[in-house]
Design an enzyme around this catalytic site. Structure first.
Site, PDB file in Angstrom:
ATOM      1  N   LYS A 198      40.091 -33.549  64.972  1.00 10.04           N
ATOM      2  CA  LYS A 198      40.140 -32.427  65.924  1.00 10.04           C
ATOM      3  C   LYS A 198      39.366 -32.669  67.210  1.00 10.04           C
ATOM      4  CE  LYS A 198      40.789 -28.706  62.631  1.00 10.04           C
ATOM      5  NZ  LYS A 198      40.147 -27.552  61.998  1.00 10.04           N
ATOM      6  N   GLY A 354      30.565 -39.531  60.975  1.00  8.44           N
ATOM      7  CA  GLY A 354      31.815 -39.079  60.373  1.00  8.44           C
ATOM      8  C   GLY A 354      32.569 -40.132  59.609  1.00  8.44           C
TER       9      GLY A 354
HETATM   10  P1  AMP Z   1      36.546 -36.992  61.653  1.00 15.86           P
HETATM   11  O1  AMP Z   1      35.708 -36.612  60.453  1.00 15.86           O
HETATM   12  O2  AMP Z   1      36.529 -36.013  62.748  1.00 15.86           O
HETATM   13  O3  AMP Z   1      36.233 -38.399  62.094  1.00 15.86           O
HETATM   14  O4  AMP Z   1      38.067 -36.932  61.167  1.00 15.86           O
HETATM   15  C1  AMP Z   1      38.535 -37.849  60.251  1.00 15.86           C
HETATM   16  C2  AMP Z   1      39.829 -37.379  59.662  1.00 15.86           C
HETATM   17  O5  AMP Z   1      40.826 -37.323  60.651  1.00 15.86           O
HETATM   18  C3  AMP Z   1      40.324 -38.320  58.599  1.00 15.86           C
HETATM   19  O6  AMP Z   1      40.262 -37.683  57.367  1.00 15.86           O
HETATM   20  C4  AMP Z   1      41.758 -38.634  59.025  1.00 15.86           C
HETATM   21  O7  AMP Z   1      42.649 -38.576  57.947  1.00 15.86           O
HETATM   22  C5  AMP Z   1      42.052 -37.521  60.001  1.00 15.86           C
HETATM   23  N1  AMP Z   1      43.128 -37.896  60.935  1.00 15.86           N
HETATM   24  C6  AMP Z   1      43.220 -38.987  61.693  1.00 15.86           C
HETATM   25  N2  AMP Z   1      44.397 -39.012  62.352  1.00 15.86           N
HETATM   26  C7  AMP Z   1      45.088 -37.906  62.002  1.00 15.86           C
HETATM   27  C8  AMP Z   1      46.384 -37.378  62.325  1.00 15.86           C
HETATM   28  N3  AMP Z   1      47.184 -38.007  63.170  1.00 15.86           N
HETATM   29  N4  AMP Z   1      46.750 -36.233  61.749  1.00 15.86           N
HETATM   30  C9  AMP Z   1      45.928 -35.599  60.907  1.00 15.86           C
HETATM   31  N5  AMP Z   1      44.702 -36.038  60.562  1.00 15.86           N
HETATM   32  C10 AMP Z   1      44.281 -37.180  61.097  1.00 15.86           C
END
Ligand code: AMP
Length: 397
Positions: A198, A354
């Site tokens: 996000k 993260g």
């Molecule tokens: P963060 O903790 O903000 O680094 O988010 C990591 C998460 O983002 C991981 O669990 C990924 O599976 C998810 N993610 C990455 N790319 C996508 C995408 N295109 N659609 C949905 N989730 C995503």
């Protein structure tokens, strides 16, 4: 910045805040010893000087109450094995018992205190509790990056009782220097790769980092908010409609600051959020209804490769696809490989905050990048430009 190398610990008792918040299985075996191993060099230097080490940590979230399942006694054997010294244990972290155990400690010996969070005063940052802790050492050493963003008694408040006698352990010093390299002193071009799900959770980092970097790669789920904001069709891809204005403003700020932003041009789209989904590569701004972008496409990875290989300082935060599913892990693995190559060519690479750390470990990149941060929340707050209270407390005299 004072580190333990600025002190000789001969005949001294070092009160060390470590992060031994390690995972335990049902039989209380430590299932991941990384955090204990990470604290070892600091402890060894103190013992080799002829000093003794009083280790304090939290484990789990006992919420201010003693809880046998979260007792640090369970890890005493593992710490002894890793440090190579029989570690003593005392079943409280303040009070007469703890003070007596410290008084008996001789040079070369190590004492592990009971879980700090069995007292609610730890997390509330109670000054009187911190004063009790301060009786347990001559010099205060903070080597716990993972809790440096918390103004807890053992991580921050206790430092005021050690004027001129406080310093960073090797691990915390390494974290600080790595962040400094990315944020201030790194060789140009400086690149930040920001992925993850996000925009909303990364916005403060993006805004702060725009002043530090030459290139910014935006990947993962964040991509689609940027693409839709620019008029693209993103099908069923993850998107924060209320952040589209913000996305456009980030692009404008980047332009004004001379930062080159690289957003995916093609994606691996799926007709379901599942490893069994059908997939197709499509342009990022022409994703059909019923399809969602779940990984970076081949043209995008070529662009990412070129940018990564020409960068001399690289920060990686957040996967560029849903790496937890094999079908959508290729982009994240490729980014790891490109960073590996850049690092071999002399770039400094830092992975932190993260899920990128989880991805790096899952795919075995931890020894191929320059540094993998040990603190999730602490790293994110550093990247947001915040001064961490645990670090500030050592720097103030
Ligand atoms: P963060 O903790 O903000 O680094 O988010 C990591 C998460 O983002 C991981 O669990 C990924 O599976 C998810 N993610 C990455 N790319 C996508 C995408 N295109 N659609 C949905 N989730 C995503």
């Amino acid at each position: 910045m004072k580190t333990i190398d600025d002190f000789n610990f001969d005949q001294k008792k070092a009160l060390i805040r470590v992060d031994f918040n390690v995972p335990l299985d049902a039989e209380f075996n430590v299932t991941d010893t990384n955090r204990i191993e990470a604290a070892k060099p600091t402890i060894i230097k103190i013992l080799e000087d002829g000093g003794s080490a009083v280790l304090m940590s939290h484990l789990g979230r006992p919420k201010g109450q003693p809880n046998d399942a979260m007792s640090l006694k369970h890890i005493c054997g593992k710490v002894s094995e890793i440090i190579g010294v029989q570690v003593k244990f005392v079943d409280d972290c303040v009070g007469s018992k703890a003070e007596e155990a410290v008084a008996e400690l001789k040079g070369g010996e190590v004492l592990l205190l009971e879980n700090l969070r069995f007292h609610s005063e730890e997390t509330s940052g109670d000054v009187e509790f911190a004063k009790q802790l301060s009786k347990l050492g001559d010099i205060y050493v903070n080597d716990a990056f993972g809790t440096a963003h918390r103004a807890h008694a053992s991580t921050t408040i206790v430092a005021q009782f050690f004027p001129g006698l406080k310093c960073f352990g090797y691990l915390l010093a390494k974290e600080i220097i790595s962040i400094e390299k990315v944020m201030r002193t790194g060789e140009k071009p400086v690149l930040a790769i920001l992925g993850g799900a996000k925009v909303s959770s990364k916005i403060t980092i993006i805004e702060n980092i725009l002043d530090k970097v030459d290139h910014l790669i935006i990947g993962g789920g964040m991509t689609y908010t940027f693409v839709k904001a620019q008029g693209g069709t993103i099908g069923d891809s993850i998107c924060e409609d209320d952040k589209m204005d913000l996305a456009l403003s980030i692009l404008e700020q980047a332009k004004a600051k001379g930062v080159q932003v690289h957003i995916p041009v093609d994606v691996l789209a799926a007709n379901d959020f599942s490893n069994d989904a059908d997939t197709q590569v499509v342009d990022v701004d022409k994703i059909p209804d019923g399809w969602q972008g779940l990984d970076a496409g081949p043209k995008t990875l070529e662009i990412f490769k070129e940018v990564i290989l020409k960068s001399k300082t690289i920060l990686w935060n957040g996967p560029v696809g849903v790496f937890e599913m094999e079908k959508f892990a290729k982009g994240t693995i490729s980014v790891g490989n490109f960073i590996d190559e850049a690092t071999q060519n002399g770039a400094f690479s830092l992975v932190g905050g993260g899920d990128s750390v989880a991805a790096v470990k899952q795919f075995g990149f931890q020894d191929k990048v320059s540094y993998v941060s040990t603190g999730g929340g602490a790293m994110l707050e550093s990247l947001e430009g915040k001064t961490l209270p645990g670090i500030a407390a050592i720097l103030e005299d």
